[in-house]
Design a protein around this motif. Structure first.
Motif, short mmCIF file in Angstrom:
data_model
loop_
_atom_site.label_atom_id
_atom_site.label_comp_id
_atom_site.label_asym_id
_atom_site.label_seq_id
_atom_site.Cartn_x
_atom_site.Cartn_y
_atom_site.Cartn_z
N ASN A 83 36.96 35.53 39.03
CA ASN A 83 36.79 35.28 40.46
C ASN A 83 37.96 35.79 41.30
OD1 ASN A 83 34.24 34.07 40.39
ND2 ASN A 83 35.13 32.12 39.80
N CYS A 87 36.68 40.19 40.86
CA CYS A 87 35.47 39.86 41.62
C CYS A 87 34.72 41.09 42.12
CB CYS A 87 35.80 38.91 42.76
SG CYS A 87 36.98 39.60 43.93
N TYR A 91 31.01 41.09 40.87
CA TYR A 91 30.13 40.60 41.93
C TYR A 91 30.12 41.62 43.06
CZ TYR A 91 31.41 36.36 39.40
OH TYR A 91 31.65 35.45 38.41
#
Length: 149
Positions: A83, A87, A91
């Motif tokens: 994260n 990231c 993502y």
């Protein structure tokens, strides 16, 4: 960055579909093993990857040793690293500048430069000295201030 993410996600799509659906982690392992022969060396699963349930996005990292360190660090640590640092690779979010991939070979871990912030927070046991050395190399190439240490 988007092209790198797209390539990595296409190569590991069967595994990532399982991870996204929050299905059993063991199904992830049995899906990952048959993919191994078709993957480049930097993405081939390690023995630890094939026997230890882990977050599917770890499989996108073209560094067997980094993948193993994240798996060994545990789910919370690995998720935090994904994260905070990777990231933009895992993502579809705005790039936070935590990693730069240099050159045309995004499957070479030498092409990856982690930011000074990432090395400060994760340096030592997750991002080892080899990653600091690579960052220093890339910073010298572009005449950026060198990292301390």
């Amino acid at each position: 960055m988007a092209a790198v993410r797209r390539d990595l996600q296409e190569r590991l799509a069967p595994v990532l579909m399982i991870a996204d659906q929050q299905l059993h982690l063991h199904l992830h392992l049995t899906t990952l093993a048959p993919l191994a022969p078709s993957l480049p060396a930097s993405l081939k699963p390690t023995a630890l990857q094939l026997r230890t349930p882990h977050h599917g996005y770890i499989d996108l990292i073209p560094s067997p040793s980094l993948r193993d360190r994240l798996i060994g660090a545990g789910t919370q640590t690995a998720s935090a690293f994904l994260n905070e640092v990777l990231c933009a690779f895992v993502y579809d979010v705005e790039d936070r500048g935590q990693v730069i991939v240099w050159g045309d070979d995004h499957l070479s871990e030498f092409s990856w430069e982690f930011s000074a912030e990432a090395l400060e927070r994760w340096g030592g046991w997750v991002l080892t000295d080899e990653w600091r050395g690579r960052a220093k190399f890339w910073r010298r190439q572009r005449n950026a201030p060198l990292l301390p240490g």
